[in-house]
Design a protein around this motif. Sequence first.
Motif, PDB file in Angstrom:
ATOM      1  N   TRP A   1       0.867  -1.166   0.000  1.00  0.00           N
ATOM      2  CA  TRP A   1       0.000   0.000   0.000  1.00  0.00           C
ATOM      3  C   TRP A   1       0.913   1.228   0.000  1.00  0.00           C
ATOM      4  N   PRO A   2       0.500   2.309  -0.597  1.00  0.00           N
ATOM      5  CA  PRO A   2       1.355   3.503  -0.660  1.00  0.00           C
ATOM      6  C   PRO A   2       1.874   3.957   0.703  1.00  0.00           C
ATOM      7  N   GLU A   3       1.041   3.852   1.734  1.00  0.00           N
ATOM      8  CA  GLU A   3       1.473   4.307   3.057  1.00  0.00           C
ATOM      9  C   GLU A   3       2.519   3.375   3.687  1.00  0.00           C
ATOM     10  N   CYS A   4       2.695   2.196   3.122  1.00  0.00           N
ATOM     11  CA  CYS A   4       3.696   1.251   3.638  1.00  0.00           C
ATOM     12  C   CYS A   4       5.016   1.326   2.874  1.00  0.00           C
ATOM     13  N   ALA A   5       5.027   2.018   1.756  1.00  0.00           N
ATOM     14  CA  ALA A   5       6.207   2.027   0.888  1.00  0.00           C
ATOM     15  C   ALA A   5       7.422   2.652   1.564  1.00  0.00           C
ATOM     16  N   LEU A   6       7.274   3.818   2.182  1.00  0.00           N
ATOM     17  CA  LEU A   6       8.426   4.492   2.793  1.00  0.00           C
ATOM     18  C   LEU A   6       8.973   3.716   3.989  1.00  0.00           C
ATOM     19  N   PRO A   7       8.126   3.249   4.919  1.00  0.00           N
ATOM     20  CA  PRO A   7       8.695   2.443   6.006  1.00  0.00           C
ATOM     21  C   PRO A   7       9.447   1.212   5.492  1.00  0.00           C
ATOM     22  N   PHE A   8       8.900   0.548   4.476  1.00  0.00           N
ATOM     23  CA  PHE A   8       9.571  -0.635   3.946  1.00  0.00           C
ATOM     24  C   PHE A   8      10.863  -0.257   3.231  1.00  0.00           C
ATOM     25  N   GLU A   9      10.861   0.842   2.498  1.00  0.00           N
ATOM     26  CA  GLU A   9      12.082   1.290   1.815  1.00  0.00           C
ATOM     27  C   GLU A   9      13.190   1.593   2.824  1.00  0.00           C
ATOM     28  N   ILE A  10      12.840   2.297   3.886  1.00  0.00           N
ATOM     29  CA  ILE A  10      13.854   2.606   4.903  1.00  0.00           C
ATOM     30  C   ILE A  10      14.315   1.321   5.585  1.00  0.00           C
ATOM     31  N   TYR A  11      13.388   0.415   5.886  1.00  0.00           N
ATOM     32  CA  TYR A  11      13.803  -0.871   6.467  1.00  0.00           C
ATOM     33  C   TYR A  11      14.803  -1.574   5.550  1.00  0.00           C
ATOM     34  N   CYS A  12      14.534  -1.595   4.261  1.00  0.00           N
ATOM     35  CA  CYS A  12      15.446  -2.257   3.321  1.00  0.00           C
ATOM     36  C   CYS A  12      16.834  -1.631   3.348  1.00  0.00           C
ATOM     37  N   ARG A  13      16.891  -0.325   3.535  1.00  0.00           N
ATOM     38  CA  ARG A  13      18.192   0.361   3.599  1.00  0.00           C
ATOM     39  C   ARG A  13      18.993  -0.042   4.832  1.00  0.00           C
ATOM     40  N   VAL A  14      18.302  -0.339   5.928  1.00  0.00           N
ATOM     41  CA  VAL A  14      18.990  -0.636   7.190  1.00  0.00           C
ATOM     42  C   VAL A  14      18.916  -2.108   7.564  1.00  0.00           C
ATOM     43  N   ALA A  15      18.489  -2.945   6.635  1.00  0.00           N
ATOM     44  CA  ALA A  15      18.225  -4.354   6.936  1.00  0.00           C
ATOM     45  C   ALA A  15      19.457  -5.139   7.366  1.00  0.00           C
ATOM     46  N   THR A  16      20.639  -4.579   7.224  1.00  0.00           N
ATOM     47  CA  THR A  16      21.854  -5.262   7.685  1.00  0.00           C
ATOM     48  C   THR A  16      22.336  -4.711   9.023  1.00  0.00           C
ATOM     49  N   GLN A  17      21.595  -3.787   9.594  1.00  0.00           N
ATOM     50  CA  GLN A  17      22.055  -3.085  10.796  1.00  0.00           C
ATOM     51  C   GLN A  17      21.322  -3.572  12.049  1.00  0.00           C
ATOM     52  N   TRP A  18      21.626  -4.797  12.448  1.00  0.00           N
ATOM     53  CA  TRP A  18      20.970  -5.408  13.592  1.00  0.00           C
ATOM     54  C   TRP A  18      21.844  -5.334  14.829  1.00  0.00           C
ATOM     55  N   ARG A  19      21.210  -5.141  15.966  1.00  0.00           N
ATOM     56  CA  ARG A  19      21.873  -5.336  17.253  1.00  0.00           C
ATOM     57  C   ARG A  19      21.760  -6.829  17.544  1.00  0.00           C
ATOM     58  N   VAL A  20      22.866  -7.427  17.968  1.00  0.00           N
ATOM     59  CA  VAL A  20      22.899  -8.873  18.162  1.00  0.00           C
ATOM     60  C   VAL A  20      23.384  -9.185  19.572  1.00  0.00           C
ATOM     61  N   GLY A  21      22.661 -10.077  20.233  1.00  0.00           N
ATOM     62  CA  GLY A  21      23.050 -10.557  21.552  1.00  0.00           C
ATOM     63  C   GLY A  21      23.564 -11.984  21.436  1.00  0.00           C
ATOM     64  N   ALA A  22      23.783 -12.604  22.565  1.00  0.00           N
ATOM     65  CA  ALA A  22      24.310 -13.968  22.585  1.00  0.00           C
ATOM     66  C   ALA A  22      23.388 -14.955  21.879  1.00  0.00           C
ATOM     67  N   GLY A  23      22.094 -14.678  21.852  1.00  0.00           N
ATOM     68  CA  GLY A  23      21.137 -15.583  21.227  1.00  0.00           C
ATOM     69  C   GLY A  23      20.770 -15.216  19.799  1.00  0.00           C
TER      70      GLY A  23
END
Length: 98
Positions: free
Chosen positions: A29-51
């Motif tokens: 949906w058009p209102e979901c496009a920008l959040p998804f686009e930004i998520y795709c840009r940062v999709a490799t930027q995870w905080r990771v714990g022991a699990g």
Amino acid sequence: MYWRAPTEAELAEAGLKAKHFKRPEVDLWPECALPFEIYCRVATQWRVGAGGPIGLDYNVVYYEMDREGLAGELRDEVMAGIRIVEAAALTEFTSPGK
């Protein structure tokens, strides 16, 4: 985004062929496009714990939203959308058998 085709072994076990599993098409949906686009840009930027992964690095998310010039209510709406995608991704990452 994280869909994977079944392996040959999985297909053979079910008596199916690869042609039965085409990559799904997803319309946003058009209102979901920008959040998804930004998520795709940062999709490799995870905080990771022991699990494993625990969430996105929000410093990077905020930087991308700043680059877009997002402020006020729109920024809040986009961040809410990103959190929904983030939660779904974490579920996918941590599901048994993944």
